[in-house]
Design a protein around this motif. Structure first.
Motif, mmCIF file in Angstrom:
data_model
loop_
_atom_site.group_PDB
_atom_site.id
_atom_site.type_symbol
_atom_site.label_atom_id
_atom_site.label_comp_id
_atom_site.label_asym_id
_atom_site.label_seq_id
_atom_site.Cartn_x
_atom_site.Cartn_y
_atom_site.Cartn_z
ATOM 1 N N LYS A 185 0.739 -1.285 -0.171
ATOM 2 C CA LYS A 185 0.056 -0.138 -0.044
ATOM 3 C C LYS A 185 0.890 1.157 0.107
ATOM 4 O O LYS A 185 2.036 1.292 0.592
ATOM 5 C CB LYS A 185 -0.776 0.080 1.257
ATOM 6 C CG LYS A 185 -2.063 -0.985 1.343
ATOM 7 C CD LYS A 185 -2.758 -1.378 2.532
ATOM 8 C CE LYS A 185 -3.879 0.050 2.780
ATOM 9 N NZ LYS A 185 -4.274 -0.222 4.212
ATOM 10 N N GLY A 186 0.335 2.363 -0.689
ATOM 11 C CA GLY A 186 1.158 3.671 -0.610
ATOM 12 C C GLY A 186 1.110 4.236 0.711
ATOM 13 O O GLY A 186 -0.215 4.172 1.469
ATOM 14 N N VAL A 187 1.978 4.770 1.209
ATOM 15 C CA VAL A 187 2.115 5.416 2.543
ATOM 16 C C VAL A 187 2.125 7.151 2.378
ATOM 17 O O VAL A 187 3.186 7.536 1.305
ATOM 18 C CB VAL A 187 3.228 5.033 3.354
ATOM 19 C CG1 VAL A 187 3.408 5.903 4.677
ATOM 20 C CG2 VAL A 187 2.899 3.643 3.768
ATOM 21 N N THR A 188 1.504 7.813 2.920
ATOM 22 C CA THR A 188 1.728 9.461 2.787
ATOM 23 C C THR A 188 2.628 10.128 4.015
ATOM 24 O O THR A 188 3.338 10.912 3.326
ATOM 25 C CB THR A 188 0.308 10.009 2.631
ATOM 26 O OG1 THR A 188 -0.401 9.846 4.010
ATOM 27 C CG2 THR A 188 -0.469 9.513 1.632
ATOM 28 N N SER A 189 2.467 9.468 4.977
ATOM 29 C CA SER A 189 3.235 9.866 6.138
ATOM 30 C C SER A 189 3.122 9.016 7.219
ATOM 31 O O SER A 189 2.194 7.776 7.234
ATOM 32 C CB SER A 189 2.827 11.483 6.448
ATOM 33 O OG SER A 189 1.447 11.161 7.091
ATOM 34 N N LEU A 190 3.814 9.203 8.544
ATOM 35 C CA LEU A 190 3.919 8.417 9.530
ATOM 36 C C LEU A 190 3.697 9.457 10.656
ATOM 37 O O LEU A 190 4.065 10.799 10.769
ATOM 38 C CB LEU A 190 5.236 7.750 9.844
ATOM 39 C CG LEU A 190 5.621 6.745 8.800
ATOM 40 C CD1 LEU A 190 6.863 6.197 9.108
ATOM 41 C CD2 LEU A 190 4.394 5.569 8.536
ATOM 42 N N SER A 191 3.517 9.150 11.687
ATOM 43 C CA SER A 191 3.584 9.559 13.107
ATOM 44 C C SER A 191 4.200 8.771 14.268
ATOM 45 O O SER A 191 3.477 7.431 14.476
ATOM 46 C CB SER A 191 2.296 10.398 13.602
ATOM 47 O OG SER A 191 2.513 11.040 14.828
#
Length: 143
Positions: free
Chosen positions: A47-53
């Protein structure tokens, strides 16, 4: 040098720079400086990831230091620098930076690998991933 030295071990809310880590563990004793950068990538599990926290338990700072000290005790004569980010990160940001200086490359590589593995296993930091399809997933380090 007869024992390992922890130069730096921290949980960081601001960006961390590999160059700082490498410089901190370098010394006239060291014939090798090995580093690792865990970088936020744009995909996970297909899956594509846009950001993390990243979120950390209040004990994370103490535990990352204990982990670094354990590795320093296992590998004689090394110098260790390690930091893990918390808070929001974008694609390409450094999430985990580790550096090890040692007299010889083999020891530096082994110690750095052990350090990263133990940080991922024991330090209570959780990753929240935001995917391009709008879904969110929590991944627990130390789980």
């Amino acid at each position: 040098m007869t024992t390992g030295d922890v130069v730096h071990a921290a949980v960081a809310a601001s960006p961390i720079a590999p160059e700082e880590a490498y410089a901190a563990v370098d010394s006239p004793f060291c014939g090798a400086v090995v580093g690792f950068s865990g970088v936020v990538r744009d995909h996970d599990g297909g899956k594509g990831v846009t950001s993390l926290s990243y979120s950390a338990h209040p004990s994370a700072e103490r535990i990352i230091r204990e982990v670094a000290e354990e590795i320093a005790a296992r590998h004689e004569g090394i110098r260790i620098w390690v930091a893990h980010r918390v808070g929001p990160l974008d694609i390409g940001d450094q999430a985990l930076v580790a550096a090890v200086g040692a007299a010889h490359r083999g020891e530096a590589f082994r110690a750095c690998s052990d350090l990263v593995d133990l940080v991922k296993e024991k330090v209570p930091i959780w990753k929240e991933q935001f995917f391009t399809d709008g879904t969110v997933e929590w991944v627990g380090a130390g789980a």
